[in-house]
Design a protein around this motif. Structure first.
Motif, PDB file in Angstrom:
ATOM      1  N   ASP A  11       0.946  -1.126   0.015  1.00 48.65           N
ATOM      2  CA  ASP A  11       0.122   0.197   0.044  1.00 48.65           C
ATOM      3  C   ASP A  11       0.785   1.258  -0.065  1.00 48.65           C
ATOM      4  OD1 ASP A  11      -2.713  -0.902   0.112  1.00 48.65           O
ATOM      5  OD2 ASP A  11      -2.291  -1.815   1.799  1.00 48.65           O
ATOM      6  N   LEU A  12       0.669   1.920  -1.073  1.00 44.15           N
ATOM      7  CA  LEU A  12       1.369   3.252  -1.178  1.00 44.15           C
ATOM      8  C   LEU A  12       0.287   4.402  -1.221  1.00 44.15           C
ATOM      9  CD1 LEU A  12       4.069   2.368  -3.884  1.00 44.15           C
ATOM     10  CD2 LEU A  12       4.313   2.495  -1.381  1.00 44.15           C
ATOM     11  N   PRO A  13       0.652   5.802  -1.000  1.00 44.34           N
ATOM     12  CA  PRO A  13      -0.385   6.722  -0.965  1.00 44.34           C
ATOM     13  C   PRO A  13      -0.974   6.537  -2.249  1.00 44.34           C
ATOM     14  CG  PRO A  13       1.774   7.439  -0.154  1.00 44.34           C
ATOM     15  CD  PRO A  13       1.986   6.121  -0.522  1.00 44.34           C
ATOM     16  N   GLY A  14      -2.463   6.226  -2.584  1.00 45.68           N
ATOM     17  CA  GLY A  14      -3.128   6.252  -3.691  1.00 45.68           C
ATOM     18  C   GLY A  14      -2.822   5.276  -4.396  1.00 45.68           C
ATOM     19  N   PHE A  15      -2.103   4.220  -4.063  1.00 45.61           N
ATOM     20  CA  PHE A  15      -1.915   3.173  -4.936  1.00 45.61           C
ATOM     21  C   PHE A  15      -1.709   1.848  -4.185  1.00 45.61           C
ATOM     22  CE2 PHE A  15       0.992   0.154  -7.283  1.00 45.61           C
ATOM     23  CZ  PHE A  15       0.468   0.095  -8.498  1.00 45.61           C
ATOM     24  N   ARG A  16      -2.493   0.873  -4.644  1.00 48.20           N
ATOM     25  CA  ARG A  16      -2.344  -0.778  -4.016  1.00 48.20           C
ATOM     26  C   ARG A  16      -1.853  -1.643  -5.136  1.00 48.20           C
ATOM     27  NH1 ARG A  16      -5.742  -5.131  -0.626  1.00 48.20           N
ATOM     28  NH2 ARG A  16      -4.311  -4.142   1.219  1.00 48.20           N
ATOM     29  N   PRO A  34       0.833  -0.682 -18.351  1.00 46.66           N
ATOM     30  CA  PRO A  34       1.119   0.669 -18.519  1.00 46.66           C
ATOM     31  C   PRO A  34       1.825   1.359 -17.346  1.00 46.66           C
ATOM     32  CG  PRO A  34      -1.275   0.357 -18.075  1.00 46.66           C
ATOM     33  CD  PRO A  34      -0.415  -0.917 -18.144  1.00 46.66           C
ATOM     34  N   SER A  35       2.252   2.700 -17.705  1.00 42.71           N
ATOM     35  CA  SER A  35       3.096   3.360 -16.842  1.00 42.71           C
ATOM     36  C   SER A  35       2.111   3.527 -15.458  1.00 42.71           C
ATOM     37  CB  SER A  35       3.207   4.787 -17.410  1.00 42.71           C
ATOM     38  OG  SER A  35       4.040   5.392 -16.295  1.00 42.71           O
ATOM     39  N   GLY A  36       2.723   3.438 -14.318  1.00 42.60           N
ATOM     40  CA  GLY A  36       1.955   3.429 -13.036  1.00 42.60           C
ATOM     41  C   GLY A  36       1.239   2.076 -12.627  1.00 42.60           C
ATOM     42  N   SER A  37       1.225   0.803 -13.414  1.00 43.10           N
ATOM     43  CA  SER A  37       0.481  -0.167 -12.925  1.00 43.10           C
ATOM     44  C   SER A  37       1.074  -1.126 -12.035  1.00 43.10           C
ATOM     45  CB  SER A  37       0.646  -1.020 -14.434  1.00 43.10           C
ATOM     46  OG  SER A  37       1.493  -1.498 -14.799  1.00 43.10           O
ATOM     47  N   GLY A  38       2.482  -0.393 -11.740  1.00 43.71           N
ATOM     48  CA  GLY A  38       2.997  -1.051 -10.393  1.00 43.71           C
ATOM     49  C   GLY A  38       4.189  -2.089 -10.905  1.00 43.71           C
ATOM     50  N   LYS A  39       4.691  -2.152 -12.332  1.00 42.05           N
ATOM     51  CA  LYS A  39       5.654  -3.056 -12.613  1.00 42.05           C
ATOM     52  C   LYS A  39       7.231  -2.911 -11.776  1.00 42.05           C
ATOM     53  CE  LYS A  39       5.553  -1.394 -16.787  1.00 42.05           C
ATOM     54  NZ  LYS A  39       4.800  -0.040 -16.579  1.00 42.05           N
ATOM     55  N   SER A  40       7.504  -1.489 -11.618  1.00 43.79           N
ATOM     56  CA  SER A  40       8.891  -1.370 -10.726  1.00 43.79           C
ATOM     57  C   SER A  40       8.513  -1.604  -9.236  1.00 43.79           C
ATOM     58  CB  SER A  40       9.211   0.189 -10.980  1.00 43.79           C
ATOM     59  OG  SER A  40       9.575   0.440 -12.228  1.00 43.79           O
ATOM     60  N   SER A  41       7.615  -1.375  -8.731  1.00 40.73           N
ATOM     61  CA  SER A  41       7.075  -1.663  -7.463  1.00 40.73           C
ATOM     62  C   SER A  41       7.435  -3.080  -7.174  1.00 40.73           C
ATOM     63  CB  SER A  41       5.816  -1.019  -6.981  1.00 40.73           C
ATOM     64  OG  SER A  41       5.579   0.229  -7.262  1.00 40.73           O
ATOM     65  N   THR A  51      10.184  -2.196   2.090  1.00 40.53           N
ATOM     66  CA  THR A  51      10.078  -3.055   3.406  1.00 40.53           C
ATOM     67  C   THR A  51       8.515  -2.661   3.593  1.00 40.53           C
ATOM     68  OG1 THR A  51      10.721  -0.952   4.226  1.00 40.53           O
ATOM     69  CG2 THR A  51      12.249  -2.870   4.099  1.00 40.53           C
ATOM     70  N   ARG A  52       7.568  -1.974   3.167  1.00 41.22           N
ATOM     71  CA  ARG A  52       6.407  -1.528   3.395  1.00 41.22           C
ATOM     72  C   ARG A  52       5.428  -2.912   2.748  1.00 41.22           C
ATOM     73  NH1 ARG A  52       6.162   4.397   1.164  1.00 41.22           N
ATOM     74  NH2 ARG A  52       7.744   3.346  -0.143  1.00 41.22           N
ATOM     75  N   ALA A  53       6.162  -3.674   2.106  1.00 44.06           N
ATOM     76  CA  ALA A  53       5.129  -4.946   1.576  1.00 44.06           C
ATOM     77  C   ALA A  53       4.510  -5.820   2.581  1.00 44.06           C
ATOM     78  CB  ALA A  53       5.961  -5.618   0.286  1.00 44.06           C
ATOM     79  N   ASP A 157      14.779  -3.839 -15.210  1.00 40.89           N
ATOM     80  CA  ASP A 157      13.552  -2.823 -15.145  1.00 40.89           C
ATOM     81  C   ASP A 157      13.726  -1.925 -16.340  1.00 40.89           C
ATOM     82  OD1 ASP A 157      11.391  -1.237 -14.613  1.00 40.89           O
ATOM     83  OD2 ASP A 157      12.227  -0.574 -12.529  1.00 40.89           O
ATOM     84  N   GLU A 158      12.891  -2.350 -17.464  1.00 46.88           N
ATOM     85  CA  GLU A 158      12.998  -1.372 -18.490  1.00 46.88           C
ATOM     86  C   GLU A 158      14.385  -0.904 -18.906  1.00 46.88           C
ATOM     87  OE1 GLU A 158       9.996   0.764 -19.734  1.00 46.88           O
ATOM     88  OE2 GLU A 158       8.846   0.495 -18.015  1.00 46.88           O
ATOM     89  N   PRO A 159      15.349  -1.891 -19.286  1.00 41.24           N
ATOM     90  CA  PRO A 159      16.808  -1.771 -19.465  1.00 41.24           C
ATOM     91  C   PRO A 159      17.132  -0.799 -20.635  1.00 41.24           C
ATOM     92  CG  PRO A 159      16.682  -4.019 -19.683  1.00 41.24           C
ATOM     93  CD  PRO A 159      15.019  -3.342 -19.244  1.00 41.24           C
TER      94      PRO A 159
END
Ligand SMILES: Nc1ncnc2c1ncn2[C@@H]1O[C@H](COP(=O)(O)OP(=O)(O)OP(=O)(O)O)[C@@H](O)[C@H]1O
Length: 366
Positions: A11-16, A34-41, A51-53, A157-159
């Motif tokens: 859980d991140l601010p505004g994103f799960r 798409p961008s912001g879908s959580g791939k890098s997270s 560590t918040r996962a 990550d998107e090398p």
């Protein structure tokens, strides 16, 4: 269970991010979205950098994260390649590699230094400083450095995202060499359909922090229902092919299910197994075998699905045989005029020159 398995929320601010997914124990799995879908997270959680996962991450049956357990990133034996190379500027290429090698040996692992240097084509660059490398060369060094840690899992990550098309084209064969020769499972984040089509054995498709689809790349890429997620202009299928001939007029000839394919010439030995991406919008359909056309490629198959989009287009899947599909994007008007329906024999017409050099790559041990 072998390979990577995750069952986690972040859980991140505004994103799960909420992902429960097993990953193939070998080959390259593309995490696409798409961008912001959580791939890098997702990659950061797998690496232990987030560590918040909450939840569980395990590899080959060993928990990296779970109830009362958190293995720190440096103990997970993961190689990580970022969008930018992040090399040590004060060390030569050889120095960057030696740093990683020392870490691996300290942890009791033995990287194959010469094999890695050869696979990434770094023999001529070893004495250079990072400041003297092109973007593509720096990324090759970054990949080699990640491999020198003798990882059990390689995260990328998107090398290629910072490279232009020419540099991307030059580096893709090295990524194929890693995928096919290094015996390390790769998780490769990308939002480029052409990269995914070129490289992936498996795809995990993320949208708004959740897995929308997961499975074999060739199945997902040729599924009309998945086309909107790839973008209808980018959607297309991947065919397995074998090199039959290189002709004097600059075309290479490939055997594929459903026929033969002439594509712009490329370097590969006779008999080599390759994969070819065919964009859906570059395919014309015909109910009869067409004649008198300038297009050189006509593949015969059976129409299996038709799927209407929001606009004037229809996605049509043709089965060419032996789990090989071609996806075609045509207008609803044409689909009606041809009275297209599942079960019909159909011909896919493909212009040779619509297949770009980036669309043809090594097939890997699939
Ligand atoms: N450290 C953070 N703190 C707060 N929010 C974050 C953090 N990292 C990522 N996010 C948010 O999480 C969401 C997913 O980001 P993430 O970078 O994982 O997506 P992505 O699919 O990799 O995107 P891109 O392709 O643009 O890199 C975004 O809304 C982002 O703003």
């Amino acid at each position: 269970m072998s390979g990577l398995a995750v069952d986690l929320t972040l859980d991140l601010p505004g994103f799960r991010l909420a992902v429960s997914q097993g990953f193939a124990p070998s080959g390259l799995t593309a995490v696409f979205g798409p961008s912001g879908s959580g791939k890098s997270s997702l990659l950061r959680v797998i690496a232990g950098l987030e560590t918040r996962a909450q939840g569980r991450v395990s590899f080959d049956g060993q928990d990296w994260q779970g109830p009362g357990c958190f293995v720190p990133p440096h103990r997970r034996a993961i190689g990580y390649v970022f969008q930018d190379a992040r090399l040590f500027a004060h060390l030569s290429v050889a120095g960057n590699l030696a740093y990683a090698e020392r870490r691996a040996r300290k942890a009791g692992r033995n990287p194959d230094r010469s094999g890695i240097v050869a696979a990434l084509g770094l023999e001529g660059l070893l004495t250079r400083r990072p400041s003297g490398l092109s973007g593509g060369e720096a990324q090759r060094v970054a990949m080699a450095r990640a491999l020198m840690t003798a990882p059990r899992l390689l995260l990328m990550d998107e090398p290629l995202s910072a490279l232009d098309d020419a540099a991307k084209g030059a580096i893709l064969p090295y990524i194929e060499a890693i995928r096919d020769g290094m015996r390390v499972p790769v998780i490769y984040v990308s939002h480029s359909v052409s990269e995914v089509a070129r490289l992936a054995h498996h795809i995990v498709m993320l949208e708004a922090g959740e897995v929308r689809r997961a499975g074999l790349a060739q199945d997902i890429l040729s599924d009309p229902a998945a086309a909107p997620a790839f973008g209808i202009r980018a959607a297309g299928s991947v065919l397995r092919a074998q090199v039959l001939a290189h002709h004097d007029d600059g075309l290479s000839e490939l055997a594929v299910a459903g026929g033969r394919l002439l594509v712009p010439g490329f370097a590969a030995v006779m008999g080599a197994k390759v994969r070819v991406r065919i964009a859906a919008q570059d395919v014309i359909l015909s109910r009869q075998r067409p004649e008198g056309l300038s297009a050189l490629n006509v593949l015969e198959g059976e129409l299996t699905d038709l799927r209407q989009g929001q606009g004037p287009g229809v996605m049509v899947r043709l089965r060419m045989g032996a789990d090989q599909d071609v996806l075609a994007r045509i207008t609803q008007r044409s689909a009606r005029a041809l009275a297209l329906a599942p079960g019909q024999r159909c011909f896919a017409v493909i212009k040779s020159l619509s297949i770009a050099p980036l669309d043809v790559g090594g097939s890997g041990p699939t």
